[in-house]
Write an enzyme that holds these catalytic residues in place. Sequence first.
Site, PDB file in Angstrom:
ATOM      1  N   ASP A 178      26.423   3.399   9.848  1.00 54.76           N
ATOM      2  CA  ASP A 178      27.331   2.646  10.732  1.00 54.76           C
ATOM      3  C   ASP A 178      28.662   2.472   9.994  1.00 54.76           C
ATOM      4  OD1 ASP A 178      28.341   1.161  12.830  1.00 54.76           O
ATOM      5  OD2 ASP A 178      27.343  -0.703  12.237  1.00 54.76           O
ATOM      6  N   ASP A 198      26.632  -4.459   6.621  1.00 55.34           N
ATOM      7  CA  ASP A 198      25.988  -3.920   7.828  1.00 55.34           C
ATOM      8  C   ASP A 198      25.296  -2.588   7.547  1.00 55.34           C
ATOM      9  OD1 ASP A 198      26.780  -6.130   9.203  1.00 55.34           O
ATOM     10  OD2 ASP A 198      28.404  -5.168  10.299  1.00 55.34           O
TER      11      ASP A 198
END
Length: 245
Positions: A178, A198
């Site tokens: 991501d 993340d």
Amino acid sequence: MTTPPTLSLRGRWRTVASRSYGTRVYRVEGRSTLYVKTTPPRRADDFRFNPSNEAARLAWLQERGFPVPEVIEVGASDEQSWMVMTEVPGIPADTAPDRARAVATVAEFTRSLHALRDCPFDGSLTVTTDWARRAVASGVVDLDDLDPEHDGWSGQRLLEKLSGLPVPPEDLVVCHGDLGLDNVLIDPSTYELTGVIDVGRLGMADPWRDLAVLVRDAGRSVLEVYGVGFDAERERYYRLLDEFF
């Protein structure tokens, strides 16, 4: 039942992010600054935020010297699960005044991550395309967060387009999964890497799993620093695959 973090952490709570599928990120300012990510309970093979999955990946990166948040607590109740972690310094690369320097830092980090060729997490097409099908079947594709060219599309239409593309061969390396510019933090003075966040989708995948997202965010100049030419077939495939996550 485990005590939710909202009952045990003292300080000023502020929501900093939320997703349509129920994940929330809070900044908690007390004696120190912490971040709390909460979500409804998830299956282990769910590619949306899962505290246990992300905590394992953060630990793996930390063991290899990458700057990541330290996990303070992972817990769950009947209604939610959560992860509490420390703050890492720096600003998101997409907010840096000198964009070219910030993109270069992100490209160099990406190259160092992709130099690793083994990890215990699977992000290959076998599992990610299976997730795409399951996400459409269960109606969890975030249709409000699609690329402009797919505005108004249904999950089924996206899946039909993906199925119609040739599947590119994979050269498996460790990928972030991501890798938007907002998930890499840098020192605003030195432009050195200060944090990676993340990381819940980190796993073995083709480099274009990350590069397609970086080209979307930063343009093809990021490829020059990384040291690879543009691959239209892989970029198209992985850019579309990212719509399901």
